[in-house]
Scaffold this motif. Sequence first.
Motif, PDB file in Angstrom:
ATOM      1  N   UNK A 127      32.229  45.623  47.945  1.00  0.00           N
ATOM      2  CA  UNK A 127      32.146  44.146  47.325  1.00  0.00           C
ATOM      3  C   UNK A 127      32.763  43.105  48.670  1.00  0.00           C
ATOM      4  N   UNK A 128      33.588  43.432  49.394  1.00  0.00           N
ATOM      5  CA  UNK A 128      34.164  42.471  50.169  1.00  0.00           C
ATOM      6  C   UNK A 128      32.752  41.601  51.145  1.00  0.00           C
ATOM      7  N   UNK A 129      32.440  43.120  51.851  1.00  0.00           N
ATOM      8  CA  UNK A 129      31.203  42.927  52.313  1.00  0.00           C
ATOM      9  C   UNK A 129      29.768  42.195  51.765  1.00  0.00           C
ATOM     10  N   UNK A 130      29.704  42.439  50.460  1.00  0.00           N
ATOM     11  CA  UNK A 130      28.846  42.304  49.886  1.00  0.00           C
ATOM     12  C   UNK A 130      28.983  40.510  49.620  1.00  0.00           C
ATOM     13  N   UNK A 131      30.397  39.934  49.114  1.00  0.00           N
ATOM     14  CA  UNK A 131      30.355  38.975  49.206  1.00  0.00           C
ATOM     15  C   UNK A 131      31.047  37.826  50.265  1.00  0.00           C
ATOM     16  N   UNK A 132      30.652  37.911  51.103  1.00  0.00           N
ATOM     17  CA  UNK A 132      30.952  37.028  52.739  1.00  0.00           C
ATOM     18  C   UNK A 132      29.960  36.181  53.054  1.00  0.00           C
ATOM     19  N   UNK A 135      29.623  33.432  50.367  1.00  0.00           N
ATOM     20  CA  UNK A 135      31.188  32.938  50.520  1.00  0.00           C
ATOM     21  C   UNK A 135      30.541  31.843  51.749  1.00  0.00           C
ATOM     22  N   UNK A 136      29.914  32.560  52.588  1.00  0.00           N
ATOM     23  CA  UNK A 136      29.387  31.261  54.027  1.00  0.00           C
ATOM     24  C   UNK A 136      28.648  30.111  53.347  1.00  0.00           C
ATOM     25  N   UNK A 137      27.702  31.116  52.748  1.00  0.00           N
ATOM     26  CA  UNK A 137      26.943  29.897  52.184  1.00  0.00           C
ATOM     27  C   UNK A 137      27.439  29.166  51.157  1.00  0.00           C
ATOM     28  N   UNK A 138      27.748  29.283  50.067  1.00  0.00           N
ATOM     29  CA  UNK A 138      28.357  28.496  48.987  1.00  0.00           C
ATOM     30  C   UNK A 138      29.521  27.455  50.131  1.00  0.00           C
ATOM     31  N   UNK A 156      34.250  31.448  44.456  1.00  0.00           N
ATOM     32  CA  UNK A 156      32.911  31.219  43.658  1.00  0.00           C
ATOM     33  C   UNK A 156      31.934  32.686  44.333  1.00  0.00           C
ATOM     34  N   UNK A 157      31.858  33.074  45.089  1.00  0.00           N
ATOM     35  CA  UNK A 157      31.169  33.730  45.371  1.00  0.00           C
ATOM     36  C   UNK A 157      31.691  35.806  44.602  1.00  0.00           C
ATOM     37  N   UNK A 158      32.786  35.593  44.569  1.00  0.00           N
ATOM     38  CA  UNK A 158      33.236  36.246  43.627  1.00  0.00           C
ATOM     39  C   UNK A 158      33.125  36.524  42.173  1.00  0.00           C
ATOM     40  N   UNK A 159      33.211  35.027  41.558  1.00  0.00           N
ATOM     41  CA  UNK A 159      33.089  34.323  40.584  1.00  0.00           C
ATOM     42  C   UNK A 159      31.495  35.156  40.592  1.00  0.00           C
ATOM     43  N   UNK A 160      30.762  34.769  41.195  1.00  0.00           N
ATOM     44  CA  UNK A 160      29.545  34.849  41.442  1.00  0.00           C
ATOM     45  C   UNK A 160      28.907  36.435  41.611  1.00  0.00           C
ATOM     46  N   UNK A 161      29.271  37.649  41.893  1.00  0.00           N
ATOM     47  CA  UNK A 161      28.758  38.039  41.947  1.00  0.00           C
ATOM     48  C   UNK A 161      29.548  39.021  40.443  1.00  0.00           C
ATOM     49  N   UNK A 162      30.476  39.282  40.654  1.00  0.00           N
ATOM     50  CA  UNK A 162      30.981  38.996  39.360  1.00  0.00           C
ATOM     51  C   UNK A 162      30.368  38.901  37.718  1.00  0.00           C
ATOM     52  N   UNK A 163      29.975  38.367  37.812  1.00  0.00           N
ATOM     53  CA  UNK A 163      28.971  37.474  36.835  1.00  0.00           C
ATOM     54  C   UNK A 163      27.301  37.991  36.289  1.00  0.00           C
ATOM     55  N   UNK A 164      27.561  38.308  37.673  1.00  0.00           N
ATOM     56  CA  UNK A 164      26.094  38.832  37.136  1.00  0.00           C
ATOM     57  C   UNK A 164      26.025  40.071  37.401  1.00  0.00           C
ATOM     58  N   UNK A 165      27.490  40.173  37.909  1.00  0.00           N
ATOM     59  CA  UNK A 165      27.306  42.413  37.541  1.00  0.00           C
ATOM     60  C   UNK A 165      26.777  42.810  36.010  1.00  0.00           C
ATOM     61  N   UNK A 166      27.927  40.976  35.092  1.00  0.00           N
ATOM     62  CA  UNK A 166      28.051  41.632  34.272  1.00  0.00           C
ATOM     63  C   UNK A 166      27.176  40.718  32.994  1.00  0.00           C
ATOM     64  N   UNK A 167      25.968  40.054  33.591  1.00  0.00           N
ATOM     65  CA  UNK A 167      24.635  39.967  33.059  1.00  0.00           C
ATOM     66  C   UNK A 167      23.829  40.647  33.462  1.00  0.00           C
ATOM     67  N   UNK A 168      23.999  41.950  34.676  1.00  0.00           N
ATOM     68  CA  UNK A 168      23.695  42.741  34.570  1.00  0.00           C
ATOM     69  C   UNK A 168      23.345  44.021  33.464  1.00  0.00           C
TER      70      UNK A 168
END
Length: 197
Positions: A127-132, A135-138, A156-168
Amino acid sequence: MAKASHRDSIIDAGIRVMFRKGYVGAGVRDIAAEASAPLGSYTNHFRSKEGFASLVLARYFENLKSVVSEALDDTSLTPRQRLRRYLDIITARLAQDHFTRGCLIGDFSLEAAPQSEMLRDQLVEIFAEWRAPFAACIGEAQAAGEIAKTFTPDDLAEFLLASWEGAILRMKVDRTAEPLERFKRIAFATVFEEQRP
């Protein structure tokens, strides 16, 4: 001539079987059969299910990182468009499986993390590597005035990935794209709303 190793094909088969049956439900026989490999090949290469699952997760994440790069490294798009592009690529891939398969990282987070401290630690690192890169793009989008600076890029990156996982997860229940499309509509109209000059 030496016999070909079945190791890589067994790991790839493990991804497919664990998508269908989960971490707990995936058996050695199922995985060997999916790989068209002798049962002994699995036991020769892998000492434990936990260790095997760790390799499966690492292989899956390597593949996912190529999708991240495909979307987020595309400088022909604005940073905000790149974020949306990633979600659209994933949506298209999930559609190919009729929305029955989700994200192995999310699946393992639910099922394997409570059972294995080793896998939980690996997921923390993933998750840390995925978020990086997100975060850079944001951060780029915020610097360009595309996205508000109300929250840090990491948050924001953490929110994006965590919320996206919930949507999946919801997508897997509904077996439609609507939970994914709803997330995109709301997220890009609120948290990632384009800033007007």
